[in-house]
Design a protein around this motif. Structure first.
Motif, short mmCIF file in Angstrom:
data_model
loop_
_atom_site.label_atom_id
_atom_site.label_comp_id
_atom_site.label_asym_id
_atom_site.label_seq_id
_atom_site.Cartn_x
_atom_site.Cartn_y
_atom_site.Cartn_z
N UNK A 6 28.87 7.06 7.13
CA UNK A 6 28.33 5.69 7.14
C UNK A 6 27.61 5.32 8.35
N UNK A 7 28.01 5.61 9.42
CA UNK A 7 27.24 5.27 10.68
C UNK A 7 25.68 5.85 10.87
N UNK A 8 25.53 7.27 10.06
CA UNK A 8 24.31 8.01 9.97
C UNK A 8 23.33 7.22 9.30
N UNK A 9 23.64 6.07 8.67
CA UNK A 9 22.95 5.15 7.73
C UNK A 9 22.07 4.40 8.52
N UNK A 10 22.99 3.99 9.55
CA UNK A 10 22.23 2.70 10.22
C UNK A 10 20.91 2.82 10.87
N UNK A 11 20.61 4.13 11.62
CA UNK A 11 19.59 4.18 12.27
C UNK A 11 18.25 4.24 11.30
N UNK A 12 18.63 5.10 10.23
CA UNK A 12 17.57 5.32 9.38
C UNK A 12 17.14 3.89 8.49
N UNK A 13 18.10 3.22 8.10
CA UNK A 13 18.30 2.08 7.60
C UNK A 13 17.69 1.10 8.12
N UNK A 14 17.83 0.86 9.45
CA UNK A 14 17.34 -0.06 10.22
C UNK A 14 15.78 -0.17 10.64
N UNK A 15 15.55 1.17 10.53
CA UNK A 15 13.96 1.19 10.72
C UNK A 15 12.90 1.55 9.20
N UNK A 16 13.78 2.15 8.42
CA UNK A 16 13.05 2.43 7.07
C UNK A 16 12.79 0.95 6.24
N UNK A 17 13.74 0.08 6.45
CA UNK A 17 13.62 -1.16 5.82
C UNK A 17 12.29 -1.77 6.18
N UNK A 18 11.62 -2.16 7.31
CA UNK A 18 10.65 -2.75 7.81
C UNK A 18 9.44 -1.74 8.21
N UNK A 19 9.70 -0.60 8.64
CA UNK A 19 8.72 0.17 9.12
C UNK A 19 8.21 0.80 7.96
N UNK A 40 7.12 0.06 4.75
CA UNK A 40 6.21 -0.86 4.37
C UNK A 40 4.99 -0.99 5.34
N UNK A 41 5.34 -1.13 6.29
CA UNK A 41 4.23 -1.44 7.36
C UNK A 41 3.54 -0.39 7.73
N UNK A 42 4.05 0.81 7.90
CA UNK A 42 3.28 2.10 8.13
C UNK A 42 2.56 2.43 6.87
N UNK A 43 2.99 2.22 5.74
CA UNK A 43 2.11 2.43 4.61
C UNK A 43 0.80 1.27 4.84
N UNK A 44 1.05 0.29 5.13
CA UNK A 44 0.07 -0.87 5.15
C UNK A 44 -1.06 -0.45 6.21
N UNK A 45 -0.52 -0.27 7.61
CA UNK A 45 -1.42 -0.13 8.72
C UNK A 45 -2.55 1.12 8.34
N UNK A 46 -2.17 2.10 7.88
CA UNK A 46 -3.48 3.00 7.41
C UNK A 46 -4.42 2.68 6.41
N UNK A 47 -3.75 2.06 5.19
CA UNK A 47 -4.97 1.41 4.31
C UNK A 47 -5.49 0.20 4.99
N UNK A 48 -4.95 -0.55 5.90
CA UNK A 48 -5.80 -1.57 6.49
C UNK A 48 -6.87 -1.08 7.14
N UNK A 49 -6.59 -0.12 8.10
CA UNK A 49 -7.48 0.82 9.07
C UNK A 49 -8.48 1.24 8.07
N UNK A 50 -8.11 1.86 7.02
CA UNK A 50 -9.19 2.67 6.09
C UNK A 50 -10.22 1.56 5.54
N UNK A 51 -9.62 0.65 5.14
CA UNK A 51 -10.47 -0.52 4.48
C UNK A 51 -11.41 -1.27 5.68
N UNK A 52 -10.94 -1.29 6.97
CA UNK A 52 -11.68 -1.57 8.03
C UNK A 52 -12.84 -0.73 8.14
N UNK A 53 -12.64 0.81 7.99
CA UNK A 53 -13.66 1.58 8.34
C UNK A 53 -14.61 1.58 7.14
N UNK A 54 -14.17 1.31 5.92
CA UNK A 54 -15.16 1.10 4.89
C UNK A 54 -16.03 -0.04 5.06
#
Length: 592
Positions: free
Chosen positions: A127-140, A142-156
């Motif tokens: 159960x403890x092994x879930x904490x670190x991945x869960x704490x970072x996967x939840x917000x990051x 989505x944001x790490x998917x969004x950032x490359x897309x936003x940068x790519x759109x800016x480049x376009x």
């Protein structure tokens, strides 16, 4: 029961932190956009200088905007991470509490069949092994998917050719990653199996070290322990070494976005299709795509870690519960009856340990269960306490099937004292009060005196406030026994079951324990399991069991005269007592 997948399992525990998780993702998204602002600001400042329109004021304006963007990025990322960690720990808390509630509602046999080391590994470590991945996967994620897309759109918006050039290394790295991940699921499965095995061996070695030393098995046991660790190390290194080449290639190629943007940008610039400021900005932005993509390799491993942890958690969550009635039953008496009861621990007819048990125990009577080992004596007692449910037939108290009595009500009706008297690592006062958590200190003192343990408790350093130690290790077997009896006296249940309750009795304490048991069982319906026949010869009835069936039910005197099996057991008991007495005298003479 339909098995839950990883996401549905996690979400089922996330109700208390749903909004925290949503706000965490929103904050992470705002942080991403805040992180893009410095790129835009740098681009504008570069253009100001290239266009020779830069002034102190307009450069400072963009510097302040860059600083504001950076502050937004850091502030919202911090707030997002804080909320995600709080959410993760709430989810972990809910998982652990749910597992414990499940174990409390499950049949005792099912729980006892789980290895202690395995349950500890799941409830604490997995159960403890879930904490670190869960704490970072939840917000990051989505944001790490969004950032490359936003940068790519800016480049376009600057030049579509430069946008595509920035992605030129991704397909190459993707192919390399795909080859490397081809057997990832199988390899990770074997890795987790090896990890679980080495954890199990470590726990086994630690728990059994006393036996290992006592029987001089330290060498062979250590070899098993060392071999498990060595095998795990070798497997892990073999797996990692088989991927190092492709991993290094992927991590070298993926960040090298300049391989595409520099030559193509130079070509476009030399042909007048790209301004110096746009060329510079495209190079800067292309580097911004790489970091989030590199994070995905970490997320893949984290996702697998969560998957296997949740898989182990679900093994406990999917344990079948005992059916519980909600409606409280009003009983007019506490007569106990077994009606055609059969039972197998496995649930299979061929494995039955009890066969068509029919037995009546009138309220207030003292009945004893005796017979050869493996005859089913303890099973009968535990079925009455509803640690399991019978496969066939029914057990009734006061004419009511115990399966129709709420478990909480049934538990209050029965006191169960076994040969393995477990004490918690808290004060002796609190250990006794487990029998009745609302009892006053005076009630605890009275119960302790009745159980003949007040005298030795008061001699301890802190008296009743002395810690019993882990599993009661600070007390002797006989002392723990009397504490358990005091706990049962405080509970004051109308039905008392004693399962080998005098197992740790020594000559010095036998009289005291017998007196404490007499206080416990006064005016109670009593069922005693004993190998020492002399301790139950005064029972109202003795139930003689053999091979899962009731051989005969009668008084000690009648069984002794008319039952060969019982007579043989009694003679063996008398002989063993004589041998014990003779050995004791011989030892005294030798000491003298």
């Amino acid at each position: 029961m339909k098995k839950k997948n990883v996401v549905s399992t996690i979400l089922s525990f996330a109700s208390k932190c749903k909004w925290k998780m949503i706000i965490s993702v929103i904050c992470a998204t705002i942080s991403v956009f805040g992180g893009i602002v410095p790129y835009v600001g740098a681009y504008r400042i570069i253009r100001l200088f290239i266009d020779q329109t830069a002034t102190t004021q307009n450069v400072l304006d963009w510097v302040w905007i860059i600083l504001a963007g950076y502050v937004i990025k850091v502030a919202f990322h911090t707030f997002s991470t804080m909320l995600s960690h709080i959410s993760a720990y709430i989810i972990l808390e809910q998982i652990r509490l749910t597992i414990i509630r499940k174990l409390m509602k499950a049949p005792l046999g099912t729980v006892l069949n789980q290895r202690v080391g395995s349950m500890k590994h799941i409830i604490v470590d997995k159960v403890e092994e879930i904490e670190i991945p869960l704490a970072h996967v939840i917000p990051e994620l989505f944001s790490h998917m969004l950032l490359p897309i936003a940068v790519f759109v800016f480049l376009l918006t600057i030049d579509w050719r430069m946008a595509l050039a920035a992605l030129i290394t991704i397909p190459i790295a993707g192919v390399s990653m795909a080859v490397m991940m081809k057997n990832f699921n199988t390899q990770y499965k074997h890795y987790m199996k090896a990890s679980d095995h080495v954890n199990s061996v470590i726990v086994e070695y630690a728990e059994g070290i006393e036996v290992i030393k006592a029987f001089n098995q330290s060498s062979s046991s250590y070899e098993k322990f060392a071999y498990a660790i060595k095998s795990f190390k070798e497997y892990t290194l073999d797996w990692f070494s088989s991927t190092w080449g492709l991993m290094n290639f992927t991590l070298s190629v993926l960040p090298s976005s300049l391989l595409g943007t520099v030559p193509i940008g130079m070509y476009l610039y030399m042909n007048g299709q790209l301004s110096p400021s746009d060329f510079t900005m495209c190079i800067i932005l292309s580097l911004g795509i790489v970091a989030p993509l590199l994070k995905f390799s970490v997320f893949i491993n984290d996702a697998k870690s969560i998957e296997y942890s949740i898989k182990d958690v679900n093994k406990l969550l999917e344990i079948k519960e005992l059916k519980d009635s909600k409606e409280r039953i009003i009983l007019t008496d506490y007569n106990v009856e077994f009606k055609n009861c059969s039972f197998a621990y496995s649930g299979l007819t061929k494995d039955r340990v009890l066969h068509n048990i029919n037995l009546k125990i009138p309220e207030g009577d003292y009945y004893a269960l005796v017979g050869p080992s493996g005859g089913g004596k303890s099973t009968i007692a535990k079925l009455l306490a509803r640690f399991w449910d019978v496969d066939d037939g029914a057990i009734t108290i006061g004419g009511t099937d115990i399966r129709k009595i709420p478990i909480a009500q049934l538990t209050k009706m029965i006191s169960f004292v076994t040969q393995d008297n477990f004490l918690f690592d808290c004060s002796i006062m609190d250990n006794i009060r487990l029998g009745n958590r609302y009892a006053s200190d005076e009630d605890v003192y009275r119960a302790a005196k009745a159980a003949m343990c007040d005298e030795f408790i008061r001699k301890l350093d802190n008296g009743y406030h002395t810690d019993a130690g882990e599993a009661g290790k600070r007390l002797s077997g006989g002392e723990k026994q009397r504490i358990a009896v005091a706990r049962a006296i405080l509970k004051d249940a109308p039905i008392v079951i004693l399962d080998e309750a005098t197992a740790f009795t020594d000559p010095e304490n036998e009289h005291k324990i017998q007196k404490s048991l007499a206080a416990l069982t006064k005016d109670k319906t009593l069922l005693v399991i004993a190998h020492r026949l002399s301790t139950v010869k005064n029972a109202d009835r003795i139930i003689l069991m053999e091979k899962g069936q009731i051989h005969e039910v009668d008084t000690h005197e009648h069984l002794l005269l008319n039952n060969q099996l019982y007579a043989g057991m009694w003679q063996a008991h008398i002989n063993s007592k004589s041998w014990s007495t003779a050995s004791g005298k011989k030892e005294v003479e030798m000491n003298v």
